[in-house]
Design an enzyme around this catalytic site. Structure first.
Site, PDB file in Angstrom:
ATOM      1  N   ASP A 107       0.820  -1.210   0.000  1.00  0.00           N
ATOM      2  CA  ASP A 107       0.000   0.000   0.000  1.00  0.00           C
ATOM      3  C   ASP A 107       0.856   1.264   0.000  1.00  0.00           C
ATOM      4  O   ASP A 107       0.624   2.188  -0.756  1.00  0.00           O
ATOM      5  CB  ASP A 107      -0.971   0.004   1.202  1.00  0.00           C
ATOM      6  CG  ASP A 107      -0.287  -0.271   2.542  1.00  0.00           C
ATOM      7  OD1 ASP A 107       0.936  -0.528   2.575  1.00  0.00           O
ATOM      8  OD2 ASP A 107      -0.984  -0.231   3.572  1.00  0.00           O
ATOM      9  N   GLU A 110       7.127   3.963   3.496  1.00  0.00           N
ATOM     10  CA  GLU A 110       7.498   5.118   4.315  1.00  0.00           C
ATOM     11  C   GLU A 110       9.001   5.035   4.601  1.00  0.00           C
ATOM     12  O   GLU A 110       9.806   5.566   3.844  1.00  0.00           O
ATOM     13  CB  GLU A 110       6.665   5.151   5.594  1.00  0.00           C
ATOM     14  CG  GLU A 110       6.930   6.415   6.399  1.00  0.00           C
ATOM     15  CD  GLU A 110       6.096   6.512   7.661  1.00  0.00           C
ATOM     16  OE1 GLU A 110       5.684   5.476   8.196  1.00  0.00           O
ATOM     17  OE2 GLU A 110       5.886   7.650   8.121  1.00  0.00           O
ATOM     18  N   PHE A 159       0.059  11.047   8.302  1.00  0.00           N
ATOM     19  CA  PHE A 159      -0.466   9.696   8.453  1.00  0.00           C
ATOM     20  C   PHE A 159      -1.833   9.655   7.775  1.00  0.00           C
ATOM     21  O   PHE A 159      -2.716  10.445   8.087  1.00  0.00           O
ATOM     22  CB  PHE A 159      -0.598   9.328   9.935  1.00  0.00           C
ATOM     23  CG  PHE A 159      -0.888   7.870  10.144  1.00  0.00           C
ATOM     24  CD1 PHE A 159       0.151   6.948  10.205  1.00  0.00           C
ATOM     25  CD2 PHE A 159      -2.196   7.421  10.248  1.00  0.00           C
ATOM     26  CE1 PHE A 159      -0.119   5.594  10.367  1.00  0.00           C
ATOM     27  CE2 PHE A 159      -2.474   6.071  10.408  1.00  0.00           C
ATOM     28  CZ  PHE A 159      -1.433   5.156  10.472  1.00  0.00           C
TER      29      PHE A 159
END
Ligand code: IMP
Ligand code: MG
Length: 191
Positions: A107, A110, A159
């Site tokens: 997905d 980071e 986030f």
């Protein structure tokens, strides 16, 4: 009855709409068909659950390629944390990948910690070629030693939730990518 307001009340801002996602996922599928389709080399998708669930299901239905799908489970955010902790590969039951064309699907990248582990686990099984696709990349932290071949969107540091991504297990079913209201983070869940 489904009441969209229940979750939408928690959202500060939609950063990528469902229409934009659909368009980009289609374009990514076209890129993948260019890469793998002529002739159809056949691929094994290794996907990282649970965040990739929605992206994977939209993507594979736009990929007219011979494919197998394998699932691994990894997690780096425990519960209500919004910064990555220690990463675990919880399930690494991978099929035989020797000489296969592997496409890892996640997905979001980071720090790259998760994909570094998954790429290493796949590499140990001697595939022919490993490529990696992510829907989202947080450019501020993305490391150079974790190669990503297909990227949906570059985003900032916030986030985000929706389209498979969760906060404390919630919001995966939102059809768009959004930032929650600040008070939702670390709030006691009402559910
Ligand atoms: P990395 O290991 O630091 O690259 O983090 C990747 C994993 O952390 C992803 O596969 C997601 O499961 C999770 N993650 C990172 N950023 C976010 C976010 O903004 N929202 C939800 N999950 C995230
Ligand atoms: Mg993940």
């Amino acid at each position: 009855m489904y009441n969209a307001d229940i979750m939408e009340d928690d959202i500060a801002k939609v950063i990528i709409s469902s229409g934009e996602i659909a368009e980009r996922v289609s374009a990514m599928a076209d890129e993948m068909v260019q890469t793998y389709g002529q002739p159809d080399e056949g691929i094994t998708i290794v996907t990282v659950l649970a965040g990739s669930l929605v992206f994977l299901s939209d993507l594979i239905r736009r990929l007219p390629l011979r494919m197998r799908i394998a699932l691994v489970t990894a997690s780096s955010y425990a519960g209500k944390a919004t910064t990555a902790g220690k990463i675990h590969l919880e399930s690494t039951t991978l099929p035989d990948l020797r000489n296969r064309n592997v496409l890892i699907v996640d997905d979001i990248v980071e720090t790259g910690g998760t994909l570094r582990l998954v790429q290493a686990a796949v590499r140990r099984l001697c595939p022919r070629r490993i490529r990696t696709a992510v829907l989202l990349r947080k450019t501020t932290k993305a490391p150079s030693d974790v190669p990503i071949d297909f990227v949906g969107f570059d985003i900032g540091d916030d986030f985000v939730v929706g389209y498979g991504l969760d906060y404390d297990g919630l919001y995966r079913n939102l059809p768009f990518i959004a930032v929650l209201k600040p008070e939702m983070y670390n709030a006691e869940s009402a559910l």
